[in-house]
Enzyme design. Structure first.
Site, PDB file in Angstrom:
ATOM      1  N   CYS A  65       0.822  -1.212   0.000  1.00 40.62           N
ATOM      2  CA  CYS A  65       0.000   0.000   0.000  1.00 40.62           C
ATOM      3  C   CYS A  65       0.863   1.272   0.000  1.00 40.62           C
ATOM      4  CB  CYS A  65      -0.927   0.015   1.225  1.00 40.62           C
ATOM      5  SG  CYS A  65      -2.268  -1.181   1.120  1.00 40.62           S
ATOM      6  N   ALA A 125       9.461  -5.040   3.804  1.00 38.33           N
ATOM      7  CA  ALA A 125      10.304  -5.933   4.616  1.00 38.33           C
ATOM      8  C   ALA A 125      11.735  -5.418   4.779  1.00 38.33           C
ATOM      9  CB  ALA A 125      10.325  -7.334   3.995  1.00 38.33           C
ATOM     10  N   ASN A 128      11.823  -6.338  -6.298  1.00 34.08           N
ATOM     11  CA  ASN A 128      11.354  -7.423  -5.443  1.00 34.08           C
ATOM     12  C   ASN A 128      12.305  -7.586  -4.249  1.00 34.08           C
ATOM     13  OD1 ASN A 128      10.619 -10.051  -4.411  1.00 34.08           O
ATOM     14  ND2 ASN A 128       9.657 -10.466  -6.395  1.00 34.08           N
ATOM     15  N   ASP A 129      11.744  -7.629  -3.046  1.00 35.14           N
ATOM     16  CA  ASP A 129      12.580  -7.734  -1.848  1.00 35.14           C
ATOM     17  C   ASP A 129      13.190  -9.132  -1.685  1.00 35.14           C
ATOM     18  OD1 ASP A 129      11.993  -5.063  -1.227  1.00 35.14           O
ATOM     19  OD2 ASP A 129      10.141  -5.636  -0.207  1.00 35.14           O
ATOM     20  N   ASN A 188       0.345 -13.250 -11.047  1.00 34.29           N
ATOM     21  CA  ASN A 188      -0.304 -14.355 -10.340  1.00 34.29           C
ATOM     22  C   ASN A 188      -1.473 -13.739  -9.586  1.00 34.29           C
ATOM     23  OD1 ASN A 188       1.615 -16.307 -11.083  1.00 34.29           O
ATOM     24  ND2 ASN A 188       2.949 -15.751  -9.372  1.00 34.29           N
ATOM     25  N   HIS A 229      -1.299  -6.367  -8.323  1.00 38.99           N
ATOM     26  CA  HIS A 229       0.079  -6.151  -8.770  1.00 38.99           C
ATOM     27  C   HIS A 229       0.523  -7.248  -9.728  1.00 38.99           C
ATOM     28  CE1 HIS A 229       0.697  -9.246  -5.699  1.00 38.99           C
ATOM     29  NE2 HIS A 229       1.913  -9.431  -6.164  1.00 38.99           N
ATOM     30  N   HIS A 277       4.186 -12.665 -23.967  1.00 35.23           N
ATOM     31  CA  HIS A 277       5.269 -13.190 -24.785  1.00 35.23           C
ATOM     32  C   HIS A 277       5.386 -12.326 -26.039  1.00 35.23           C
ATOM     33  CE1 HIS A 277       5.752 -17.669 -23.352  1.00 35.23           C
ATOM     34  NE2 HIS A 277       5.991 -16.796 -22.401  1.00 35.23           N
ATOM     35  N   HIS A 334       1.690 -11.681 -27.799  1.00 38.46           N
ATOM     36  CA  HIS A 334       0.461 -12.274 -27.262  1.00 38.46           C
ATOM     37  C   HIS A 334       0.547 -12.414 -25.750  1.00 38.46           C
ATOM     38  CE1 HIS A 334       3.232 -15.588 -28.124  1.00 38.46           C
ATOM     39  NE2 HIS A 334       2.624 -16.305 -27.193  1.00 38.46           N
ATOM     40  N   VAL A 394      -2.032 -33.183 -12.599  1.00 39.85           N
ATOM     41  CA  VAL A 394      -1.230 -34.034 -11.721  1.00 39.85           C
ATOM     42  C   VAL A 394      -0.698 -35.272 -12.443  1.00 39.85           C
ATOM     43  CG1 VAL A 394      -2.077 -33.118  -9.521  1.00 39.85           C
ATOM     44  CG2 VAL A 394      -3.456 -34.821 -10.738  1.00 39.85           C
TER      45      VAL A 394
HETATM   46  O1  LIG Z   1      -8.617 -39.720 -12.446  1.00 37.63           O
HETATM   47  P1  LIG Z   1      -9.054 -38.946 -11.218  1.00 37.63           P
HETATM   48  O2  LIG Z   1      -8.434 -39.439  -9.960  1.00 37.63           O
HETATM   49  O3  LIG Z   1     -10.534 -38.811 -11.155  1.00 37.63           O
HETATM   50  O4  LIG Z   1      -8.483 -37.457 -11.469  1.00 37.63           O
HETATM   51  C1  LIG Z   1      -7.222 -36.987 -11.108  1.00 37.63           C
HETATM   52  O5  LIG Z   1      -6.190 -37.517 -11.935  1.00 37.63           O
HETATM   53  C2  LIG Z   1      -6.280 -37.223 -13.320  1.00 37.63           C
HETATM   54  C3  LIG Z   1      -5.057 -37.786 -14.022  1.00 37.63           C
HETATM   55  O6  LIG Z   1      -3.849 -37.203 -13.558  1.00 37.63           O
HETATM   56  C4  LIG Z   1      -6.411 -35.711 -13.581  1.00 37.63           C
HETATM   57  O7  LIG Z   1      -6.703 -35.484 -14.923  1.00 37.63           O
HETATM   58  C5  LIG Z   1      -7.517 -35.098 -12.714  1.00 37.63           C
HETATM   59  O8  LIG Z   1      -7.508 -33.690 -12.875  1.00 37.63           O
HETATM   60  C6  LIG Z   1      -7.284 -35.476 -11.251  1.00 37.63           C
HETATM   61  O9  LIG Z   1      -8.289 -34.937 -10.449  1.00 37.63           O
HETATM   62  O1  LIG Z   2       7.149 -14.030  -6.263  1.00 32.29           O
HETATM   63  P1  LIG Z   2       6.111 -14.452  -5.256  1.00 32.29           P
HETATM   64  O2  LIG Z   2       4.800 -13.783  -5.475  1.00 32.29           O
HETATM   65  O3  LIG Z   2       6.626 -14.331  -3.851  1.00 32.29           O
HETATM   66  O4  LIG Z   2       5.901 -16.016  -5.505  1.00 32.29           O
HETATM   67  C1  LIG Z   2       4.991 -16.600  -6.407  1.00 32.29           C
HETATM   68  O5  LIG Z   2       5.383 -16.431  -7.764  1.00 32.29           O
HETATM   69  C2  LIG Z   2       6.636 -17.016  -8.134  1.00 32.29           C
HETATM   70  C3  LIG Z   2       6.847 -16.802  -9.615  1.00 32.29           C
HETATM   71  O6  LIG Z   2       5.862 -17.436 -10.399  1.00 32.29           O
HETATM   72  C4  LIG Z   2       6.694 -18.494  -7.755  1.00 32.29           C
HETATM   73  O7  LIG Z   2       7.992 -18.976  -7.953  1.00 32.29           O
HETATM   74  C5  LIG Z   2       6.284 -18.724  -6.309  1.00 32.29           C
HETATM   75  O8  LIG Z   2       6.211 -20.117  -6.046  1.00 32.29           O
HETATM   76  C6  LIG Z   2       4.928 -18.070  -6.055  1.00 32.29           C
HETATM   77  O9  LIG Z   2       4.533 -18.254  -4.723  1.00 32.29           O
END
Ligand SMILES: O=P(O)(O)O[C@H]1O[C@H](CO)[C@@H](O)[C@H](O)[C@H]1O
Ligand SMILES: O=P(O)(O)O[C@H]1O[C@H](CO)[C@@H](O)[C@H](O)[C@H]1O
Lengths: 351, 351
Positions: free
Chosen positions: B55, B61, B77-78, B153, B166, B281, B299, B317
């Site tokens: 703010c 920090a 960035n700190d 983010n 930000h 990018h 873009h 995952v």
């Molecule tokens: O297959 P599940 O357990 O329902 O789903 C999970 O694993 C999948 C495979 O990595 C992913 O696509 C899903 O987003 C995740 O929720």
């Molecule tokens: O830089 P921040 O906001 O502290 O951190 C955030 O953005 C970064 C850049 O994508 C990531 O590496 C961090 O894991 C995330 O928490």
């Protein structure tokens, strides 16, 4: 400056399996965390839950009834991302609008009849049963499909929606992006250096020791030099092995041993059931079974999200998604931390 | 089977910017979700918080005091992941243990003096100020660094630890993985087809319409044919533009307009402040400023994690990390849903 004291200086490391770089900025661990905290994993799971579709004897979403299994149990995913008979999308094949048919099969394997155990808490002979079934599934589905992806999403943090210990197997009529990239990299390395990339790597790490977490006579678990996730590990056989189906009985026993020890350390790190996604990569199957795949070396990747504690994970977001992966502690620091943890599980430790 | 009714059949789509494929299994949306639910974003944020380091007039920090800014505010960035003077790691350069020096600078830009606004809630002339500063930072840092990554983010779900509006700017002495890959793909396409990939793509999508979310005379926002995240979008100028610094005053005004409209739709989708990571990018800078970069087209990528509701995200995952990204609704379904949402923000709508 030397790599023994890199905590002060950021640098890049090369990932030879993906031909990419990772930014290592270990001094970032000093920054305070005021962001999102996760719910820690549920610690009290009933051994049997009449409403859990994965428990023995229960009825699943599609009306099928699970057998009264007392070891592993395999069934077809009730909501598969891949089905065997999908038609060809028949796109116009303009270079910017290309599509292809995707066919395959998705299976689920329960590791154990009890919901309140996980691999590190299972007995070695029970883990061995899981390994044998993995090999059996690759054998069976690999006759037809070029890629059989075995993976485990463990913990709600990793998108797992059922606490019962289980993994998934998705077999496809195509080589997915990640194994295709890994295949290219391993092939090029073999051509240039005359030795399989990961076989050479395993030998080097076994000598250097600084990134080794656990080892036995057949296996090695290391935090790879190019790890992106904070406590990522790579599990490698010492002998040149192409596929999980090629493991000897002794190597399977060794695998059960090292998995139990590695996963126990993971759980001990923050004294919770440690979340991760893991999976096996080995030489492709199907028509590739007839090809020379000597450049391949079997391995498992473990990708755990936690960074600072049971509730603070590493966010792979803006910079990582748009530019390049970045990590906040060195692989050597992570390996040392894991290596120094006890091999007895915190839940079974007497005190 | 045709792409108008693909909800029944999985297929693969090609991403020409990354030379990868995505698995589209739209029928998976039917599966019930019993997994992790997220905390919905905080709706009541004070306009000024004396303890918030972002703010106006507050102390950060490292002891520095923010100016009493009334528009945008830029500072270093700190806890930077990149610093200008890191030494060379001097590794042994064994092909499996390669490291390189990483140097750079990390800046933070506050969009507005108030903590309780976001880009879609800001006035158009305020968004324009942000765009001008983005261009200014690329201009300034681009004289020295080959890559200047602007990214935002947004939301705790995306690792953002401060609700004050930000973004960040990380400039580096290396071309990170993602832009390096995108550069290769765009270059190869240009060589083969004689037209910049994304310029041709923008024209095609403007004609086809089915993936367009919002447009104006200078800009187009689409759910790309190869989107991996459920509501991912790609923001493109219609004219061939290499870098954000090349945008005319009119195009910057058009960008402020389309950003406000796109982000309003995002917020309206689940009636929350929609989390995402986004970034720009454009053609590389530094020594690349003197090269021919006609294959590039400016873009922005928007990667939002939510899938089903304000609290259920898509987990990328096991299969996605180990094999290939998979999505649960088609890009056309996502585009239609976003397109049909009102352009008035749910927070300012009268009723
Ligand atoms: O297959 P599940 O357990 O329902 O789903 C999970 O694993 C999948 C495979 O990595 C992913 O696509 C899903 O987003 C995740 O929720
Ligand atoms: O830089 P921040 O906001 O502290 O951190 C955030 O953005 C970064 C850049 O994508 C990531 O590496 C961090 O894991 C995330 O928490």
């Amino acid at each position: 400056f030397c790599l023994r004291n890199p905590s002060e200086h950021q640098h890049l490391r090369y990932n030879p399996l993906r031909d990419t770089w990772v930014l290592v900025s270990a001094h970032r661990m000093k920054r305070p965390w005021a962001g999102q905290v996760e719910k820690p994993p549920e610690e009290h799971i009933p051994r049997y839950d009449p409403r859990n579709p994965l428990c023995p004897g229960n009825t699943r979403a599609n009306g099928e009834v699970n057998s009264d299994y007392d070891s592993t149990f395999i069934f077809e995913n009730d909501f598969p991302a891949l089905q065997p008979d999908a038609p060809d999308p028949g796109s116009d094949q303009h270079p910017l609008f290309q599509s292809k048919a995707a066919r395959g099969i998705c299976k689920v394997m329960c590791f154990h009849p009890w919901s309140d155990v996980t691999l590190p808490l299972m007995k070695k002979h029970e883990v061995l049963k899981v390994i044998d079934k993995w090999a059996g599934l690759v054998e069976e589905l690999g006759t037809k499909y070029p890629w059989v992806q075995i993976f485990e999403n463990k913990g709600a943090m990793m998108g797992c929606s059922n606490p019962h210990p289980h993994c998934q197997v998705w077999a496809s009529n195509f080589l997915p992006n990640e194994p295709a990239l890994s295949d290219r990299c391993q092939r090029a390395y073999y051509k240039k250096h005359g030795e399989p990339l990961l076989l050479q790597y395993a030998r080097q790490e076994a000598e250097k020791k600084e990134r080794v977490v656990v080892e036995n006579s057949d296996w090695l678990a290391v935090v790879p030099y190019w790890a992106t996730w904070p406590y990522q590990t790579l599990l490698l056989p010492r002998r040149h092995v192409l596929r999980i189906t090629d493991l000897t009985t002794g190597e399977r026993e060794g695998l059960a041993d090292i998995m139990k020890r590695l996963l126990t350390k993971y759980d001990n790190l923050f004294e919770i059931s440690f979340p991760y996604s893991m999976g096996w990569h080995g030489a492709p199957t199907g028509t590739h079974l007839k090809e020379d795949n000597s450049h391949w070396h079997l391995h498992a990747h473990y990708y755990p999200p936690l960074l600072r504690s049971a509730t603070v994970k590493k966010f792979m977001v803006g910079y990582e998604m748009l530019a390049q992966e970045q990590r906040d502690l060195t692989p050597e620091q992570a390996a040392e931390k894991l290596r120094n943890l006890p091999e007895e599980h915190y839940k079974t430790r007497e005190n």
